[in-house]
Scaffold this active site. Structure first.
Site, PDB file in Angstrom:
ATOM      1  N   ARG A  49      23.342  84.714  67.655  1.00  0.00           N
ATOM      2  CA  ARG A  49      23.956  83.457  67.541  1.00  0.00           C
ATOM      3  C   ARG A  49      23.891  82.694  68.888  1.00  0.00           C
ATOM      4  O   ARG A  49      23.630  81.474  68.910  1.00  0.00           O
ATOM      5  CB  ARG A  49      25.465  83.509  67.059  1.00  0.00           C
ATOM      6  CG  ARG A  49      26.106  82.318  66.993  1.00  0.00           C
ATOM      7  CD  ARG A  49      25.204  81.145  66.278  1.00  0.00           C
ATOM      8  NE  ARG A  49      24.720  81.536  65.364  1.00  0.00           N
ATOM      9  CZ  ARG A  49      23.808  80.896  64.400  1.00  0.00           C
ATOM     10  NH1 ARG A  49      23.319  79.704  65.141  1.00  0.00           N
ATOM     11  NH2 ARG A  49      23.282  81.236  63.344  1.00  0.00           N
ATOM     12  N   LYS A  93      25.694  63.212  82.146  1.00  0.00           N
ATOM     13  CA  LYS A  93      26.481  63.283  80.772  1.00  0.00           C
ATOM     14  C   LYS A  93      25.981  64.454  80.064  1.00  0.00           C
ATOM     15  O   LYS A  93      25.315  64.281  78.960  1.00  0.00           O
ATOM     16  CB  LYS A  93      26.412  62.103  79.997  1.00  0.00           C
ATOM     17  CG  LYS A  93      26.911  60.634  80.726  1.00  0.00           C
ATOM     18  CD  LYS A  93      26.557  59.566  79.990  1.00  0.00           C
ATOM     19  CE  LYS A  93      27.170  58.394  80.650  1.00  0.00           C
ATOM     20  NZ  LYS A  93      27.067  56.846  80.151  1.00  0.00           N
ATOM     21  N   LYS A 145      29.080  53.222  92.033  1.00  0.00           N
ATOM     22  CA  LYS A 145      29.171  52.527  90.619  1.00  0.00           C
ATOM     23  C   LYS A 145      30.372  51.451  90.921  1.00  0.00           C
ATOM     24  O   LYS A 145      31.045  51.413  91.830  1.00  0.00           O
ATOM     25  CB  LYS A 145      29.561  53.537  89.739  1.00  0.00           C
ATOM     26  CG  LYS A 145      28.328  54.388  89.460  1.00  0.00           C
ATOM     27  CD  LYS A 145      28.639  55.679  88.723  1.00  0.00           C
ATOM     28  CE  LYS A 145      28.763  55.443  87.195  1.00  0.00           C
ATOM     29  NZ  LYS A 145      27.517  54.982  86.489  1.00  0.00           N
ATOM     30  N   GLU A 151      25.031  50.581  91.626  1.00  0.00           N
ATOM     31  CA  GLU A 151      24.998  50.033  90.094  1.00  0.00           C
ATOM     32  C   GLU A 151      25.396  48.321  90.199  1.00  0.00           C
ATOM     33  O   GLU A 151      26.379  48.118  90.944  1.00  0.00           O
ATOM     34  CB  GLU A 151      26.014  50.746  89.494  1.00  0.00           C
ATOM     35  CG  GLU A 151      26.063  50.417  87.989  1.00  0.00           C
ATOM     36  CD  GLU A 151      27.303  50.965  87.234  1.00  0.00           C
ATOM     37  OE1 GLU A 151      27.135  52.116  86.823  1.00  0.00           O
ATOM     38  OE2 GLU A 151      28.392  50.681  87.073  1.00  0.00           O
ATOM     39  N   ASP A 175      22.459  47.717  85.175  1.00  0.00           N
ATOM     40  CA  ASP A 175      23.308  48.239  84.150  1.00  0.00           C
ATOM     41  C   ASP A 175      23.903  47.277  83.110  1.00  0.00           C
ATOM     42  O   ASP A 175      24.306  46.194  83.177  1.00  0.00           O
ATOM     43  CB  ASP A 175      24.753  48.773  84.865  1.00  0.00           C
ATOM     44  CG  ASP A 175      25.536  49.588  83.753  1.00  0.00           C
ATOM     45  OD1 ASP A 175      24.934  50.562  83.128  1.00  0.00           O
ATOM     46  OD2 ASP A 175      26.877  49.320  83.722  1.00  0.00           O
TER      47      ASP A 175
END
Length: 294
Positions: A104, A139, A171, A201, A222
């Site tokens: 598995r 992410k 950011k 950003e 962005d």
């Protein structure tokens, strides 16, 4: 074809595998232990149940090695290969108990990594002929970043920064906290080594102008519209042609070609590692010699 280059990662991955096995096996595989004689030996074939691009065979091999070093794992294809439904991608032989314990975890990892590689390849194909680099983001699944970023490379993409430590990426919240783009860039430049790049950003042409003026090395556009993005790219290339331009936000397979056509250098897609369909892969014991899965 893409070869797994360890770069010292095997040690780290083996340690992770031990932890994942401990989570799954615990004090023992009670089903296997109570139904199958300990001395039983089997041959298992691993095959795909849908077409796609394979990633994770070296990782699956490591899983079986950690479970039982006496297991013999033979890959029939290589990472990066495109396979059709029904293709046997590996054969494993040895203790039946060991095969079932590792089954598995090995499949889970290969299914996820192959899904990432397959999705990445679809984006790469959509960008064919365009001078742009497709990259991932941070992410990723906690604990799986090393493997998921590897799968992106297998699929033909490239990697963005690996973590918070290997590049400055200013950011929106950093801009707010620092008091503006210029303040953030200047503060960072005073501290980081000269070998490290600064990315900013931006969400508007005004921010792009400020990022250029304060000497950002990479400017991210962005969630901009196509028309705004084209204007931003033209502005950057005219005033700071050395700056790398990255597009991000809202990138899909349907929009990626149009975004690339705006003249950006890099397109980052978070969905490569957080929104993908795992490839259906299965393991069957005691396959008939010369035939498909039994």
């Amino acid at each position: 074809m893409y070869e797994w280059t360890t770069g010292g990662y095997d040690v780290a991955v083996r340690e992770q595998i031990r932890g994942w096995l401990a989570e799954d096996v615990g004090s023992g595989d009670v089903t296997t232990e109570t139904t199958i004689p300990k001395e039983s030996r089997s041959k298992a074939v691993i095959h795909v149940k849908e077409s796609g691009y394979i990633a994770g065979l070296p990782i699956a091999k490591l899983v079986f090695e950690v479970v039982d070093p006496s297991l013999v794992f033979e890959a029939k294809v290589q990472d990066g290969d495109k396979v059709d439904k029904g293709t046997i991608i590996a054969v494993v032989e040895g203790s039946t108990h060991s095969l079932l314990i590792g089954e598995r975890l090995a499949l889970n990892l290969m299914q996820r990594l192959s899904g990432i590689a397959t999705k990445t390849r679809s984006f790469v194909d959509a960008l064919e002929g365009l001078p742009v680099r497709l990259v991932d983001t941070r992410k990723t699944t906690p604990g799986h970043r090393m493997l998921e970023k590897y799968a992106v490379r297998v699929g033909g993409g490239a990697n963005h920064r690996f973590g918070l430590y290997d590049a400055v990426m200013i950011k929106d919240n950093h801009i707010k906290g620092a008091g503006g783009i210029t303040a953030a860039v200047e503060a960072s430049r005073r501290i980081i080594p000269h070998t490290m790049k600064i990315e900013v950003e931006t969400e508007s042409l005004q921010q792009v102008d400020e990022a250029i003026a304060c000497g950002a090395d990479i400017i991210m556009l962005d969630n901009m519209t196509a028309s705004m993005m084209k204007e931003a790219v033209a502005q950057i290339k005219a005033r700071a042609p050395h700056v790398i331009v990255e597009a991000s936000g809202g990138v899909s397979l349907e929009t990626v070609h149009a975004i690339a056509s705006c003249g950006v250098d890099v397109i980052s897609v978070g969905g490569l590692t957080y929104s993908f369909q795992a490839l259906d892969i299965s393991l069957d014991l005691n396959a008939k010699k010369g035939g498909g899965p039994s």
